[in-house]
Motif scaffolding. Sequence first.
Motif, short mmCIF file in Angstrom:
data_model
loop_
_atom_site.label_atom_id
_atom_site.label_comp_id
_atom_site.label_asym_id
_atom_site.label_seq_id
_atom_site.Cartn_x
_atom_site.Cartn_y
_atom_site.Cartn_z
N UNK A 1 -62.12 -0.73 -125.32
CA UNK A 1 -62.38 -1.64 -124.13
C UNK A 1 -62.01 -3.09 -124.38
N UNK A 2 -61.10 -3.59 -123.41
CA UNK A 2 -60.75 -5.00 -123.50
C UNK A 2 -61.28 -5.78 -122.48
N UNK A 3 -60.58 -6.32 -121.79
CA UNK A 3 -61.07 -7.35 -120.79
C UNK A 3 -61.36 -6.52 -119.46
N UNK A 4 -62.51 -6.62 -119.15
CA UNK A 4 -63.12 -6.16 -117.99
C UNK A 4 -63.27 -7.01 -116.65
N UNK A 5 -63.91 -8.00 -116.96
CA UNK A 5 -63.51 -9.25 -116.05
C UNK A 5 -64.79 -9.33 -114.92
N UNK A 6 -65.08 -8.46 -114.37
CA UNK A 6 -66.25 -8.50 -113.49
C UNK A 6 -67.29 -7.66 -113.54
N UNK A 7 -68.70 -7.81 -113.16
CA UNK A 7 -69.83 -7.04 -113.22
C UNK A 7 -69.58 -5.77 -112.45
N UNK A 8 -68.88 -5.56 -111.43
CA UNK A 8 -68.41 -4.36 -110.73
C UNK A 8 -67.32 -3.40 -111.55
N UNK A 9 -66.57 -4.20 -112.34
CA UNK A 9 -65.63 -3.31 -113.22
C UNK A 9 -66.56 -2.88 -114.46
N UNK A 10 -67.50 -3.63 -114.87
CA UNK A 10 -68.32 -3.20 -115.99
C UNK A 10 -68.96 -2.08 -115.69
N UNK A 11 -69.70 -2.23 -114.48
CA UNK A 11 -70.49 -1.12 -113.86
C UNK A 11 -69.83 0.10 -113.87
N UNK A 12 -68.55 0.36 -113.30
CA UNK A 12 -67.70 1.55 -113.25
C UNK A 12 -67.17 1.97 -114.47
N UNK A 13 -66.78 0.99 -115.41
CA UNK A 13 -66.55 1.48 -116.84
C UNK A 13 -67.81 2.11 -117.64
N UNK A 14 -68.85 1.39 -117.55
CA UNK A 14 -70.08 2.13 -118.08
C UNK A 14 -70.56 3.20 -117.77
N UNK A 15 -70.39 3.59 -116.43
CA UNK A 15 -70.74 4.82 -115.68
C UNK A 15 -69.71 6.01 -116.17
N UNK A 16 -68.45 5.60 -116.22
CA UNK A 16 -67.45 6.48 -116.74
C UNK A 16 -67.61 6.93 -118.15
N UNK A 17 -67.76 5.90 -119.04
CA UNK A 17 -67.96 6.09 -120.43
C UNK A 17 -69.24 7.20 -120.68
N UNK A 18 -70.23 7.10 -119.70
CA UNK A 18 -71.38 8.01 -120.05
C UNK A 18 -71.15 9.34 -119.52
N UNK A 50 -56.48 -11.42 -111.16
CA UNK A 50 -56.74 -10.66 -110.15
C UNK A 50 -57.61 -9.28 -110.48
N UNK A 51 -58.83 -9.01 -110.10
CA UNK A 51 -59.21 -7.74 -110.53
C UNK A 51 -59.01 -6.63 -109.76
N UNK A 52 -58.78 -5.42 -110.37
CA UNK A 52 -58.57 -4.16 -109.71
C UNK A 52 -59.72 -3.62 -109.19
N UNK A 53 -59.56 -3.04 -107.80
CA UNK A 53 -60.78 -2.38 -107.07
C UNK A 53 -61.68 -1.36 -107.99
N UNK A 54 -62.71 -1.44 -107.99
CA UNK A 54 -63.47 -0.56 -109.02
C UNK A 54 -63.14 0.76 -108.46
#
Length: 268
Positions: free
Chosen positions: A79-96, A54-58
């Motif tokens: 960075x461990x399991x991300x699980x969805x492209x939407x999650x990857x988008x929000x994590x990459x943006x936050x890291x930046x 179950x993914x967490x809302x981005x």
Amino acid sequence: MVDLSYVIAGSEATGGAGLQADLRTFQEFGTYGVGTVTCIVSFDPKADWGHRFVPVDPQVIADQIEAATSAYNLDVVKIGMLGTPATIDVVAEALAQQSWRHIVVDPVLICKGQEPGAALDTDTALRSQILPLATVTTPNLFEARTLAGMDDISSIDDLVEAARRIADLGPTYVLVKGGVEFPGDDAVDVLFDGKDAEVLRAPKVGDARVAGAGCTLAAAITAALAKGSSVPEAVRLAKDFTTAGIIDRISGNAPFDTVWQGAGRSPR
């Protein structure tokens, strides 16, 4: 001053892997652990312990990262399991949004419980958006074959070649883990720094995979880096720590054992 370790990863309901294992590892290394949950994984004991994902809302993920990075001066993250492209988008943006001293990426490529097409999209996004940010990435044999585009990895030379290819994707260091599937009596890993490769060995402990080993290894590297170790030193400490945890593994009612992060000699 207390050293801080941060993890952005999934929750695993049995506690054997994921963010739960990461936070226990951080504690054993004497660092204060902060965690952001990206998804919830719970095995289904009524269906051969298959994955329920179950993914967490981005936006909820973004809120967690905002809170964590506002509350503390975090500069080392796993960075461990991300699980969805939407999650990857929000994590990459936050890291930046800030500079990081170290980013450790445990490249969980295929999220069991997803449709194949969704899993492929996740793989592609992870390669392009997260891996290039990594100080060190820690693929297992399956992940290394996938990332390196190799059908077989069964020799030291293969491990080194896989590490070289993965380094071309952007990580500064690549640690390819042979694990129990690698031929021979030793658990063999190769650490590649973009130029030279170091081979790390430890006797195999049994012939079955132990849940949480990969999470624990990457979390131990993260905590050691937070405390000031170099990458090679952090990797060696993490391998010793994880091997001790595999030796003193925990058994329960599930059809797999899990690493015990409190085993052996504390690295503190």
